[in-house]
Write a protein that holds these residues in place. Structure first.
Motif: not given
Length: 127
Positions: A6-24
């Protein structure tokens, strides 16, 4: 045959990527909001000394760098504001408010606290 892992869903991965970018972006904005606010207060003192008190040329030579430094720091602040505004997808009015916070004494400190609270809540919810 082995089953696919099982892999992460695209929405979960993109949400985390967005959160990392926004946090920076938020971290850079916070730092520049404080630096800009402090430099704006120093600039205000410099202007008072120059135009109200009328200090001599000797003092002006020591503080003559302040307007130039604040100008360049403000440019860097604007870049960080645009980065955070873009990442958070806020309204144009929020952008104008954040831009003005760099030219109104003390406003950058007040707005930074509000922006941080709102952005942190959205970033935490995305993770």
């Amino acid at each position: 045959m082995s089953e696919p892992r099982p892999t992460a869903t695209p929405t979960t991965t993109s949400a985390r990527a967005w959160a990392d970018k926004a946090d920076g972006s938020l971290r850079r904005y916070r730092a520049m909001a404080w630096v800009t606010g402090v430099m704006l207060l120093v600039l205000t003192v410099e202007m008072l000394l120059k135009y109200v008190v009328g200090v001599g040329e000797d003092v002006l030579r020591w503080i003559g760098w302040v307007p130039f430094a604040h100008g360049w720091i403000y440019v860097v602040y604007l870049v960080t504001v645009l980065g955070l505004w873009s990442a958070m997808r806020w309204s144009f009015g929020r952008l104008v408010t954040m831009v003005l916070a760099g030219v109104v004494p003390v406003m950058s400190f007040v707005l930074e606290k509000r922006v941080h609270a709102e952005a942190s809540a959205r970033i935490s919810a995305a993770r």
